[in-house]
Scaffold this motif. Structure first.
Motif, short mmCIF file in Angstrom:
data_model
loop_
_atom_site.label_atom_id
_atom_site.label_comp_id
_atom_site.label_asym_id
_atom_site.label_seq_id
_atom_site.Cartn_x
_atom_site.Cartn_y
_atom_site.Cartn_z
N TRP A 1 10.12 1.13 -9.91
CA TRP A 1 9.42 -0.48 -10.01
C TRP A 1 10.65 -1.19 -9.72
CZ3 TRP A 1 4.69 -2.39 -10.05
CH2 TRP A 1 3.95 -1.47 -10.19
N TYR B 1 2.41 1.89 -3.61
CA TYR B 1 1.41 2.57 -4.39
C TYR B 1 1.03 3.86 -4.18
CZ TYR B 1 0.85 -1.96 -7.00
OH TYR B 1 1.14 -2.96 -7.88
N TYR B 2 1.02 4.12 -2.66
CA TYR B 2 0.76 5.47 -2.52
C TYR B 2 1.79 6.38 -2.89
CZ TYR B 2 1.70 9.50 0.25
OH TYR B 2 2.09 10.90 0.65
N ASN C 1 0.93 -1.14 -0.05
CA ASN C 1 0.00 -0.10 -0.07
C ASN C 1 0.86 1.24 0.01
OD1 ASN C 1 -2.25 -1.31 -0.28
ND2 ASN C 1 -2.63 -1.31 2.17
N PHE D 1 3.82 5.78 -5.58
CA PHE D 1 3.59 5.66 -6.87
C PHE D 1 2.64 6.93 -7.60
CE2 PHE D 1 1.69 4.00 -10.68
CZ PHE D 1 2.89 4.03 -11.62
N PHE D 2 1.77 6.66 -6.83
CA PHE D 2 0.51 7.61 -7.44
C PHE D 2 0.73 8.95 -7.10
CE2 PHE D 2 -1.92 3.24 -7.85
CZ PHE D 2 -2.10 3.44 -9.00
#
Length: 479
Positions: A103, A30-31, A27, A33-34
């Motif tokens: 990544w 992805y936090y 999580n 990343f976005f």
């Protein structure tokens, strides 16, 4: 009465348990990343809004007609359009690069490479040395990746519009020299900071903050007098009317002027600048040599065998000799620019900015000290094992948890910076440099090919200086 504390404790315990379910490496990854992509795309969108202005504004707006002629407006539009087109490519590459590095867990890969190099060099693990090697490798990689863009920016964009003064040999040497000079400084700062974080653990934030303050003031002292002369030649301004005017201005406002230098900025670029440096009672003013009034270079007429054409060209050259365009500023205008800079000193803008930055730094260090050992954050970026690099963890926290905060903070700092610019202009106006400062702003805008029309949202969020028309309007107001 006895039930309320229990109910409250149970509620907090349940809330904490529910939230902890979402605090996972996946999580957090992805936090990051976005959030990172959202901020990057928002920045590209703002530049796109300004890009449309460059495309659509072909004529000088009525309110700017008395300050900017059509020829210069067109040149500025094309120059900024070129930079904007190139900027989109550079931003897109930066976005792709950042996502790829994210990544493939590039920070973790760099860290393990650094620890392996440390083992080979010292024969044992040493977190401080590994951290310094980590930053060295990161800086070297960043320099190599940015090199093609720097070359294109200088030797294509800036060259095309007459600003680049670099030769390729000087450019490469300049880049190597900067890398060699600044790497030991960065290594010292990183090594010192890493030692503090290891030594004081969860209470490090206070000591790291004090270390940052100390190093900031040391660099403020040694950079202008020790480091900057390694790259540019600083020559004392020769005796004459300009030096006399500047000294009189400094004396009138009790500015502790020690010396006035001219720096050979023209060996790199045609852009101009002026500033002062120094702490306490030893201030020094620096003028770029591109700031002085000079005749613009014109291409020589092509040779021809026709004698009549030669005579015609000679006559035209003689008749226009008195009307050659000039760039740069007159002595009075240079003094007005310096008066604006001294307005920043008079209002203590440098120390106010420094105070805000140091308070902000303390807040960030304090919050980051809560999370910098959290394995969730380490694992989100590919770090494995029992021993985690503490200073790298601190940076991971600062770079990712504070993503949105930094955007908001920078916006408010831009507002403050624009207010300070108006105050400095007002200081010069009150010392009777109103018309000279207006003329200087117009000339600098022309010489640097600054485009004077901006998208309102782009300007509001990104400009640290007010647009030229706003500054002129404020200067013309009668108090």
């Amino acid at each position: 009465m006895d039930k309320n504390p229990t109910i409250s404790f149970d509620f907090l315990h349940i809330m904490s348990a529910n939230l902890s379910k979402y605090w996972t490496p996946v999580n957090f990854f992805y936090y990051s990343f976005f959030a990172s992509n959202l901020i990057h795309l928002w920045d590209i969108y703002l530049h796109y809004r300004q890009h449309k202005v460059y495309n659509q504004k072909h004529k000088v707006p009525v309110e700017l007609a008395q300050y900017v002629d059509e020829d210069n407006f067109s040149k500025a539009r094309i120059y900024n359009l070129d930079k904007s087109n190139f900027g989109f490519i550079r931003d897109l590459f930066g976005l792709i690069q950042k996502n790829v590095f994210l990544w493939i867990y590039m920070p973790a890969r760099m860290w393990y490479l650094s620890t392996n190099l440390t083992l080979e060099l010292l024969g044992r693990e040493h977190e401080i040395v590994s951290t310094m090697l980590f930053f060295f490798l990161q800086s070297a990689l960043s320099t190599v990746l940015d090199l093609p863009f720097s070359i294109y920016s200088n030797f294509v964009i800036e060259e095309r519009h007459g600003f680049n003064k670099y030769t390729m040999r000087f450019f490469i040497w300049d880049m190597i020299k900067k890398f060699l000079v600044f790497q030991p400084i960065v290594a010292g700062l990183v090594g010192g900071a890493t030692y503090i974080v290891i030594r004081f653990e969860d209470q490090f934030f206070l000591y790291l903050w004090l270390f940052s303050i100390t190093m900031t003031f040391i660099l403020m002292v040694i950079y202008p007098s020790v480091i900057a002369p390694l790259f540019d030649k600083y020559t004392p301004l020769e005796e004459g009317s300009l030096r006399t005017r500047i000294q009189k201005l400094a004396s009138d406002i009790h500015f502790p002027l020690k010396n006035i230098f001219v720096v050979d900025g023209s060996k790199r670029s045609g852009h101009s600048n002026a500033y002062f440096f120094g702490v306490f009672k030893s201030k020094q003013i620096v003028l770029y040599d591109t700031l002085f009034e000079r005749e613009e270079e014109k291409p020589q007429p092509e040779s021809t065998d026709d004698s009549d054409d030669k005579d015609k060209l000679i006559k035209e050259d003689l008749s226009n000799k008195e009307q050659k365009k000039k760039s740069g500023c007159t002595e009075k205008e240079i003094v007005a620019i310096i008066c604006h800079e001294l307005g920043h000193w008079n209002h203590s803008h440098i120390y106010k900015n420094l105070f805000i930055s140091l308070v902000n730094m303390f807040f960030i260090f304090m919050i980051a000290s809560i999370f910098y050992k959290d394995r969730v954050i380490f694992e989100a970026f590919g770090f494995r094992g029992e021993k985690m690099p503490c200073f790298i963890g601190l940076l991971l926290v600062i770079e990712n948890i504070f993503l949105i905060y930094f955007e908001v903070f920078n916006f408010f700092m831009s507002i403050i910076s624009r207010k300070f610019e108006f105050q400095a202009d007002d200081f010069a106006k009150n010392l009777n440099f109103r018309s000279e400062l207006i003329n200087a702003l117009v000339k600098l805008n022309k010489d640097n090919l600054s485009f004077p029309v901006y998208d309102w949202l782009y300007s509001a969020l990104l400009h640290s200086h007010p647009p030229i028309l706003d500054r002129i309007t404020a200067l013309k107001k009668i108090d």
